[in-house]
Design an enzyme around this catalytic site. Sequence first.
Site, mmCIF file in Angstrom:
data_model
loop_
_atom_site.group_PDB
_atom_site.id
_atom_site.type_symbol
_atom_site.label_atom_id
_atom_site.label_comp_id
_atom_site.label_asym_id
_atom_site.label_seq_id
_atom_site.Cartn_x
_atom_site.Cartn_y
_atom_site.Cartn_z
ATOM 1 N N ILE A 144 0.819 -1.219 0.000
ATOM 2 C CA ILE A 144 0.000 0.000 0.000
ATOM 3 C C ILE A 144 0.845 1.258 0.000
ATOM 4 C CG2 ILE A 144 -1.991 -1.073 1.107
ATOM 5 C CD1 ILE A 144 -1.048 0.105 3.762
ATOM 6 N N GLY A 145 2.161 1.119 0.006
ATOM 7 C CA GLY A 145 3.000 2.310 -0.001
ATOM 8 C C GLY A 145 4.464 1.939 -0.035
ATOM 9 N N SER B 70 13.121 4.132 2.618
ATOM 10 C CA SER B 70 13.726 3.033 3.367
ATOM 11 C C SER B 70 13.020 1.702 3.152
ATOM 12 C CB SER B 70 13.736 3.372 4.862
ATOM 13 O OG SER B 70 12.425 3.589 5.333
ATOM 14 N N GLY B 71 11.959 1.638 2.373
ATOM 15 C CA GLY B 71 11.311 0.359 2.143
ATOM 16 C C GLY B 71 9.863 0.483 1.742
ATOM 17 N N LYS B 72 9.078 -0.585 1.996
ATOM 18 C CA LYS B 72 7.696 -0.666 1.567
ATOM 19 C C LYS B 72 6.774 -0.910 2.769
ATOM 20 C CE LYS B 72 8.997 -2.611 -2.929
ATOM 21 N NZ LYS B 72 8.865 -3.759 -3.860
ATOM 22 N N VAL B 73 5.473 -0.616 2.563
ATOM 23 C CA VAL B 73 4.459 -0.839 3.592
ATOM 24 C C VAL B 73 3.372 -1.742 3.000
ATOM 25 C CG1 VAL B 73 2.778 0.214 5.135
ATOM 26 C CG2 VAL B 73 4.923 1.407 4.637
ATOM 27 N N LYS C 114 5.805 -2.655 7.911
ATOM 28 C CA LYS C 114 6.811 -1.789 7.308
ATOM 29 C C LYS C 114 8.081 -2.612 7.092
ATOM 30 C CE LYS C 114 9.105 2.655 8.238
ATOM 31 N NZ LYS C 114 9.192 3.737 9.228
ATOM 32 N N ASP D 201 9.742 14.742 12.936
ATOM 33 C CA ASP D 201 9.135 14.694 11.594
ATOM 34 C C ASP D 201 7.616 14.705 11.713
ATOM 35 O OD1 ASP D 201 9.213 14.698 8.856
ATOM 36 O OD2 ASP D 201 9.410 12.524 8.650
#
Length: 1010
Positions: free
Chosen positions: A688-689, A693-696, A711, A820
Amino acid sequence: MSKIPLSILSLLFLIFPFHGTSQTSTNSEQSILLKLKQYWSDPAPINHWNSTSTHCDWHEITCTNGSVTGLSLINTNINGTVPPFICDLQNLTLIDLQYNYFSGPFPTGLYNCSKLKILDLSQNIFTGPIPSDIDRLSAQLQSLNLSGNIFTGDIPTAIGKFPELRILRVFLNGFNGSFPSEIGNLSNLEVLEMSFNNFSMMAIPSSFTQLKKLKELQMRESGLMGEIPETVRNLTALEVLDLSINSLTGNIPSGLFLLNNLTILYLFRNQLSGAIPQVVEALNLAEIDLSANNLNGTIPDDFGKLTKLSGLDLIFNQLSGELPASIGRLPSLEVVKLFNNNLSGVLPPDLGKYSMLKEFQVPSNHFTGNLPEYLCANGALTGVIAFDNHLTGELPNSLGNCRSLLIVQVNGNQLSGSIPSGLWTSIHMKALILNDNLLFGQLPDKLASNLSRIEISNNMFSGEIPAGVSSWKALTVFNASNNHFTGTVPQGLTALPHLTTLLLDGNQLSGHLPSDIISWNWLNTLHLSRNQLSGPIPAKIGSLPSLTDLDLSGNELSGQIPPQIGLLKLTLLNLSSNLLTGTIPVEFENKAYDNSFLNNSGLCATNPSLLGIDVCSSGPQNSSKILAVIVSTAAALFALAMFFMFLVVKTYRKRKCGLDSKWEFTQFQSLNFSELDILSSLTESNMIGSGGSGKVYRVVLNRWGKVVAVKKTRNIRKLDEKVEKEFLAEVQILGTIRHSNIVKLLCCISSETTKLLVYEYMENSSLDRWLHGKNQRLSVSGPVHHAVLDWPKRLQIAVGTARGLCYMHHECSPAVIHRDVKSSNILLDSSFNAKVADFGLAKMVVKHGETNTMSVVAGSIGYLAPEYAHTTRVNEKIDVYSFGVVLLELVTGREASNNGDEDTCLAEWAWRHIQDGNPLVDALDEEVKEPCYLDEMTCVFKLGIICTGTFPSTRPNMKEVLQILLSCCSHRPELGEKIDGSENAGSPLLKNSRRERLLDDEDDSLVSNV
């Protein structure tokens, strides 16, 4: 006893020199240094200071002829004050104590360091005024750096009494008063930096009584004001002058441009007015930044004489006239930034021909004629930004051979002709924004591998979208609306994994929509209206996890609306003016979608209140509905069976390869699933994203019906240091803290090359998707209404986020700084409760209230506190600033860094809105602004203004922010609860705080009505 002759005595001293005094001095200096170490409680970075070693060998110490002349204790975490006995080191010429935690008033004991030449007390927490007798410091002083502290009051006139001073830095403090003219007496001064003392009162309407009082208070604490004195003409040795980000008014002194040695001039973000001096004799000028003032008149012709000029920044002024042609021939020119002025005429044709031009930014002016042909003649150009002018002609052919280009943004002109072929494939190109011109031609089969944005709407492009579109893997935005494209929507377009926005409305596309959507997991906006598309709406559209904006109106689409479409979280839907039949999905039978289905004669609804749609009869249509349910149920069961088969095969393969034995599983909650349940679901269809730094992934644990978010860091042989640090930070923090407004970390799964973090799943995604993930557009049937995040929910989200941050800052031990905070890191559950997420950049503070030094600046544009860019020192106030931006987003509906003005953040826009005398209510989001909400919205707007104050010390802490926010919604009992977990929950703001004294003044609180 007879006297020894003087000549013999002298000879004896020559032959047998006496060392006793020198040795005594050496021993004494070492004792003083060890005494300093003890006074500062033996800080670890200097634990090598001991009596068994020689102090001249300590790297913090500089010795000359065996005596201490320099003391450099940089970033050594020393607390406390500077003791007077430091000057017992009688030969000190340098004291450098920058980046520590020294506090208290200016250390007047340093007056006794009679040989001092360099004094650096920067980036500490000294407070109070600079003493009026500071000239008692050594008359030999050459460099004085007091920047990055909390000094207040006036800069004393005595600062002008150092005849040898060459460097004076007092930026990032809290000075008020005016620019002392006595600085003009420093005839040897080479560097003068006094920036970042800014709290302006200009043009705040008198009706904002309480806000005005607050700014008056802030100005008493902070804000270098007044005019630049004419005495600056006396600083004949001056090379660097930085007076930026103050509240300076008046004209630029003419003498400033007569200083022959001046190389850098920064006067940006002040309130300077009048014309730029036309006579320029400072021929060594290399950088001029006069941006964000109120300057008018013309750009001096003499700027064309500045052969060393590399950077010219005049943005956000009211300059008029032409850009002198001679500027185009400057041999050192690299950066030209002129946007948001009233400049006109033809751009200098030689720009870029004689210099290594890198940045060319001239948007929002009235320039005419062609773009200069030689912009990239020397191969260094990274950007051409010239939107919203009156430019004509073709794009320069040289841009097609410019391998350094990153962006071309020339929308809003009258440019014509075709695109230079090389521009599409330029190796570093990231964005082509050419909307609203007269350009024509066809799209290429191949694009540059980094090209992520193509925006060519409202032009005359034609032909088919090429089959090679599937290779445009980096594309995130493709806007080709209102052109003359023909043919079908190619299947390859659905294979773009990062695509978020696809706008092809207003073309001549025909045929069926692709039925098999491959990789649109990120797509949130799909507009295909006003074409000649036919056939059914693909059911796969209903499975797109991120889609919030769908417009297929004005086509010839037929058949039923797939029931899967009802599962989407759509904020805009328009299927009007098609040939659709059957029943509208029940999820859309409400007022939010009144205009979404017009002009489809075969459509009906079960809800009679839905405007413009017939009520379904009990006849054949109901039978059709039942049949549709049966078919869809059968399809779902078949898909489910296939899914289980897939899982079985995948699990078998994993076990066969032995992969499952390499993972380490760490729980932070009581769980009823294992690592295999997670690993088997990390498929592309569940993604989904993705980010740096990587994927979700969204993972449904079928056996329990639970949904989690996973994550995953990049699959690489060895995790890089940045990814590893962010992963460890997130585990360290989320694995130990518990709060209802902070996202839950359920477990951690790790191997040598991959890290997985498993969180609770948030059904309503992130706040930025609701605030900024849609645009209301006009369709063929009129305005399209869509679901909007209403004000009560926004207020609920603000309070929830404040509770989470308050807990992190005030209840965690040690305290946690997020670093952040932004709307995309505020996640929403099914009830729109807010949860702070993404702690990869977070930092635990060693001592509550202290600052920490970071090696790099991290965060997001538009949310970064301004002081964070000037120092790597951080504390909780940077989160307060970022949260203030989120409040402004909630109340205005605007994005943090995109508000119609290039490079202007939302916080600056909000202040400009007030400074220009505009009614506050005009800044509020029209979509949720209702009379019953105005009091709350104006209150939150004011709080956002205060939280985004330029100077950290004037921002409230998060406990104060939460209390004020709860006061804004005091009539909402569901929100006005006590602060979670606080032993002082519900107590009023501390009465000794300057902010509370202000709020109590005249019984007029911040949260009173406008």
